[in-house]
Enzyme design. Structure first.
Site, mmCIF file in Angstrom:
data_model
loop_
_atom_site.group_PDB
_atom_site.id
_atom_site.type_symbol
_atom_site.label_atom_id
_atom_site.label_comp_id
_atom_site.label_asym_id
_atom_site.label_seq_id
_atom_site.Cartn_x
_atom_site.Cartn_y
_atom_site.Cartn_z
ATOM 1 N N TYR A 55 3.711 5.521 4.084
ATOM 2 C CA TYR A 55 5.078 5.796 3.653
ATOM 3 C C TYR A 55 5.078 6.985 2.705
ATOM 4 O O TYR A 55 4.337 7.005 1.724
ATOM 5 C CB TYR A 55 5.693 4.572 2.968
ATOM 6 N N GLN A 64 13.696 -0.293 6.424
ATOM 7 C CA GLN A 64 13.674 -0.163 7.886
ATOM 8 C C GLN A 64 12.450 0.620 8.355
ATOM 9 O O GLN A 64 11.874 0.318 9.408
ATOM 10 C CB GLN A 64 14.975 0.473 8.399
ATOM 11 N N ASN A 73 10.481 3.443 -3.336
ATOM 12 C CA ASN A 73 11.397 2.882 -4.321
ATOM 13 C C ASN A 73 11.237 1.365 -4.394
ATOM 14 O O ASN A 73 10.362 0.780 -3.748
ATOM 15 C CB ASN A 73 12.840 3.285 -4.003
ATOM 16 N N GLN A 78 5.302 13.658 -16.925
ATOM 17 C CA GLN A 78 5.229 12.368 -16.233
ATOM 18 C C GLN A 78 6.513 11.560 -16.390
ATOM 19 O O GLN A 78 6.874 10.763 -15.522
ATOM 20 C CB GLN A 78 4.025 11.574 -16.737
ATOM 21 N N HIS A 96 9.310 11.554 -13.585
ATOM 22 C CA HIS A 96 9.232 10.769 -12.351
ATOM 23 C C HIS A 96 10.471 9.908 -12.155
ATOM 24 O O HIS A 96 10.964 9.773 -11.037
ATOM 25 C CB HIS A 96 7.996 9.857 -12.380
ATOM 26 N N GLU A 101 -1.713 3.550 -15.389
ATOM 27 C CA GLU A 101 -1.955 4.156 -14.085
ATOM 28 C C GLU A 101 -2.710 5.472 -14.250
ATOM 29 O O GLU A 101 -3.740 5.711 -13.608
ATOM 30 C CB GLU A 101 -0.620 4.404 -13.382
ATOM 31 N N HIS A 102 -2.177 6.347 -15.096
ATOM 32 C CA HIS A 102 -2.819 7.626 -15.412
ATOM 33 C C HIS A 102 -3.260 7.589 -16.870
ATOM 34 O O HIS A 102 -2.470 7.228 -17.744
ATOM 35 C CB HIS A 102 -1.847 8.795 -15.246
ATOM 36 N N ASP A 143 -2.049 14.444 -9.228
ATOM 37 C CA ASP A 143 -0.865 14.108 -8.441
ATOM 38 C C ASP A 143 -0.734 14.985 -7.203
ATOM 39 O O ASP A 143 -0.180 14.552 -6.192
ATOM 40 C CB ASP A 143 0.399 14.280 -9.289
ATOM 41 N N HIS A 162 -20.121 -30.113 9.874
ATOM 42 C CA HIS A 162 -20.962 -28.989 9.505
ATOM 43 C C HIS A 162 -22.431 -29.396 9.557
ATOM 44 O O HIS A 162 -23.284 -28.638 10.050
ATOM 45 C CB HIS A 162 -20.610 -28.512 8.091
#
Length: 435
Positions: free
Chosen positions: A119, A181, A204, A249, A252, A319-320, A353, A412
């Site tokens: 995506y 979708q 998103n 940053q 974003h 994250e960063h 990035d 078993h």
């Protein structure tokens, strides 16, 4: 640990979590039941797009022709860096085997998944780099089929640069469909696509929720929230660069947290003084996002020393993570929780990035405490195998039978018993669970 918050966030990444679950569940159910036609209905409603969904080679060529040569060169440069880094990562996973005991051999194989769905966001910003990051790593991993899916713009289609990037990075199909979708189409194998084994890439809150709901019937890279970044800076840091990196940053999105952790009050105050003017100088949409993120989500934390700074960073698991401080090797050895690490002012999160080679699809909202980001390894299954001789199976069979009976799993145990009876006729074994 005593942290002095010179600026404290009024919101967190979870504060704005919308109630999207029911909406996404209903859309997924509709599309699974209604197939291509229902997906096209949602595309017309949400994407406001009624053009061709699966791009033809001619459409890809036409879109690529619209991309300026200079941008094409930049995309190829970034693709080459990401590709070479992914190839290095892949080289760390080997098909291996070992002899557990004489005649009993076990091993592992790394097998790429067949179909990957990538995506690529294309709404507020055209995420060219996301096409590079997701498609390239899937290609290097060895996926047999790669779909790149990106939301089209009304009456225009997918951004030409995204089409070009996805194409040169190795996408087998490029789909002009966004949101739930688009995710559903890749998962359910609509429009002639193979059903995706894994879904990757940022999106998103609706895309993130769709991936979360579908996880289990399909693999995902991670459940992602708003992007976040933390900077560790000491008195040696350049306050203008620190402030610029924080703002870069924050643009974003309105809910993208940025954090400054330092042991120098003067630096912290200097950075805080600089940020508003840097935000005000951005273009309108970027400015609005950065201003809201700085106002509601940003924090500036004063610590006693670098050990406390490192402990604070690990607790946030950003994250960063950027380090602009002395003795970078100490920080590299000490820090343990981050998605991607940027050491020294000479590099920046923006490099990662876009073009430096490391992947920008990374864990958010503290998930770096337990996982890393997207890599070739996410597209690969590490599976095991074994083989043995009758003689080498003897001790394993005895232990298996006894452990199985102790657990109450007689079936078993008998799978081991029959082999002992066949391979060692006439020999008596103590296969009971008794002491």
């Amino acid at each position: 640990m005593t942290r002095d918050y010179l600026k404290k966030a009024t919101l967190t990444s979870k504060s704005d979590a919308s109630e999207v679950h029911e909406t996404v569940v209903n859309i997924l159910a509709d599309i699974e039941a209604g197939g291509d036609a229902k997906a096209l209905e949602y595309a017309a409603k949400f994407d406001r797009y009624t053009g061709n969904v699966m791009l033809t080679p001619e459409e890809i060529e036409a879109a690529s022709a619209l991309v300026p040569d200079k941008l094409k060169a930049d995309i190829r440069f970034a693709h080459d860096n990401v590709k070479r880094f992914a190839e290095m990562q892949k080289s760390t996973v080997a098909n291996v085997e070992m002899e557990i005991s004489p005649g009993f051999v076990a091993g592992q194989k790394a097998i790429p998944v067949d179909a990957a769905g990538c995506y690529v966001p294309g709404g507020r910003y055209s995420h060219i780099a996301s096409a590079i990051m997701t498609v390239t790593t899937a290609k290097v991993a060895g996926c047999k089929h790669i779909t790149a899916c990106s939301p089209p713009r009304p009456d225009v289609g997918v951004a030409p640069a995204i089409v070009y990037a996805a194409h040169i990075c190795g996408a087998d199909k490029i789909m002009a469909m966004g949101g739930v979708q688009g995710v559903a189409a890749m998962t359910f194998g609509l429009f002639g696509l193979p059903k995706a084994n894994i879904l990757v890439g940022p999106g998103n809150q609706f895309v993130a929720e769709a991936k979360r709901i579908l996880f289990g019937r399909v693999g995902i890279d991670m459940i992602a929230g708003p992007t976040d970044s933390l900077i560790l800076a000491d008195k040696t840091a350049d306050p203008h660069i620190v402030a610029t990196d924080l703002v870069s940053q924050a643009e974003h999105g309105y809910n993208s947290p940025v954090w400054l952790v330092t042991d120098d009050r003067a630096l912290a105050e200097d950075v805080m003084d600089r940020v508003p003017a840097l935000i005000a100088d951005l273009p309108d949409v970027n400015r609005d996002n950065a201003a809201a993120a700085w106002r509601d989500y940003a924090e500036v934390i004063l610590c006693a020393d670098r050990e406390e700074m490192a402990a604070t960073s690990d607790a946030y698991a950003p994250e960063h993570l950027t380090v602009q401080a002395a003795d970078l090797d100490w920080w590299l050895d000490r820090l343990t929780c981050y998605g991607s690490l940027f050491l020294g002012e000479e590099t920046t999160v923006s490099y990662g990035d876009k073009a430096s080679g490391t992947n920008h699809v990374l864990p958010t909202s503290g998930a770096a405490g337990y996982t890393g980001g997207l890599s070739v390894h996410k597209y690969m299954k590490i599976v095991t195998w074994q083989r043995t001789t009758p003689e080498a199976s003897r001790d394993v069979a005895i232990a298996t039978a006894r452990i199985s009976r102790l657990e109450g799993m007689e079936g078993h145990a008998r799978a081991a018993d029959v082999r002992l009876a066949k391979y060692f006729p006439g020999e008596n074994f103590d296969l009971s669970a008794d002491a």
